[in-house]
Design a protein around this motif. Structure first.
Motif, PDB file in Angstrom:
ATOM      1  N   UNK A  79      -7.539   0.299   6.136  1.00 24.14           N
ATOM      2  CA  UNK A  79      -6.409  -0.553   5.745  1.00 24.14           C
ATOM      3  C   UNK A  79      -5.763  -0.072   4.454  1.00 24.14           C
ATOM      4  N   UNK A  80      -6.531   0.638   3.616  1.00 19.70           N
ATOM      5  CA  UNK A  80      -6.022   1.282   2.417  1.00 19.70           C
ATOM      6  C   UNK A  80      -6.330   2.771   2.511  1.00 19.70           C
ATOM      7  N   UNK A  81      -5.541   3.553   1.755  1.00 20.31           N
ATOM      8  CA  UNK A  81      -5.783   5.003   1.687  1.00 20.31           C
ATOM      9  C   UNK A  81      -5.883   5.406   0.224  1.00 20.31           C
TER      10      UNK A  81
ATOM     11  N   UNK B 299      -4.710   3.550  -4.968  1.00 18.25           N
ATOM     12  CA  UNK B 299      -4.721   3.416  -3.521  1.00 18.25           C
ATOM     13  C   UNK B 299      -3.310   3.084  -3.020  1.00 18.25           C
ATOM     14  N   UNK B 300      -3.139   3.242  -1.719  1.00 17.79           N
ATOM     15  CA  UNK B 300      -1.889   2.888  -1.051  1.00 17.79           C
ATOM     16  C   UNK B 300      -2.238   2.057   0.180  1.00 17.79           C
ATOM     17  N   UNK B 301      -1.554   0.960   0.379  1.00 21.15           N
ATOM     18  CA  UNK B 301      -1.788   0.108   1.544  1.00 21.15           C
ATOM     19  C   UNK B 301      -1.247   0.819   2.779  1.00 21.15           C
TER      20      UNK B 301
ATOM     21  N   UNK C 231     -12.923  -0.049  -1.866  1.00 21.92           N
ATOM     22  CA  UNK C 231     -13.783   0.828  -1.069  1.00 21.92           C
ATOM     23  C   UNK C 231     -13.933   0.300   0.348  1.00 21.92           C
ATOM     24  N   UNK C 232     -14.105  -1.017   0.499  1.00 21.43           N
ATOM     25  CA  UNK C 232     -14.246  -1.603   1.839  1.00 21.43           C
ATOM     26  C   UNK C 232     -12.946  -1.459   2.619  1.00 21.43           C
ATOM     27  N   UNK C 233     -11.822  -1.695   1.968  1.00 22.26           N
ATOM     28  CA  UNK C 233     -10.534  -1.578   2.660  1.00 22.26           C
ATOM     29  C   UNK C 233     -10.242  -0.133   3.060  1.00 22.26           C
TER      30      UNK C 233
END
Length: 206
Positions: free
Chosen positions: A66-68, A74-76, A59-61
């Motif tokens: 930085x993540x989607x 998720x995907x970086x 969630x933070x990323x």
């Protein structure tokens, strides 16, 4: 295969604002995705395969961009711009395997003797080989015969031990009744007619 950490991340506010535990997740997730050739995809089931990952990290990323989000996880973000894709990694591995197979083929072909390649002894005729073998056998017979003869000669040359022809001196018997001892040179020089044992016994008795 190695993951990359570009130097511009050190000036990227998205990365610099991350707490230590989420920064660690971001770096390890990139390395994990490269190692498993997922092209940056991290599923919910695979999240806990990344060391030190927790539920709050994605969630933070995502908030930092930085993540989607993805349907199954998720995907970086920008993964394929920075890291090597799975297709390129597979092609590189296949090229390496093919190079190894080619090297093994060359090695096997190099170990096989060529039919038209002359041997080292091809210039030696049959008669020459027979003569060489006969000379080797003759030298071997001579060497085996020479050893016993040399040993025999060494035994004959060895001198016999020299023994003295001087007869052993005989000393008189002790004059003490019942004593079967012998006088020695010291007793004769002292003028005694009894042996040393009898002299010792007399001294003890007195």
């Amino acid at each position: 295969m190695d993951s990359r950490f570009p130097t511009y991340y050190l000036n990227d506010r998205r990365v610099l604002r991350l707490p230590p535990e989420h920064f660690r997740l971001f770096v390890l997730a990139n390395a994990w995705a490269v190692s498993n050739m997922t092209d940056g995809a991290v599923t919910r089931e695979d999240l806990y395969l990344i060391p030190f990952a927790d539920e709050s990290g994605p969630e933070v990323l995502v908030q930092q961009g930085l993540w989607a989000p993805a349907p199954d996880g998720w995907v970086i973000s920008d993964f394929l711009k920075i890291q090597t894709s799975a297709a390129k990694l597979e092609a590189a591995l296949e090229n390496r395997r093919e190079a190894d197979r080619a090297r093994q083929r060359r090695k096997r072909e190099g170990d096989k003797p060529l039919d038209n390649q002359p041997s080292r002894d091809s210039h030696v005729t049959v008669e020459g080989k027979e003569e060489a073998e006969a000379e080797a056998e003759a030298e071997e017979r001579l060497s085996t015969k020479a050893v016993p003869q040399e040993r025999k000669a060494s035994k004959e040359i060895r001198p016999a031990p020299v023994r003295s022809s001087r007869p052993l001196r005989s000393f008189p018997d002790c004059s003490t009744p019942g004593c079967d001892g012998k006088l020695n040179q010291q007793a004769l020089d002292a003028g005694r007619d009894c042996c040393a044992d009898c002299v010792w016994n007399e001294r003890v008795a007195s």
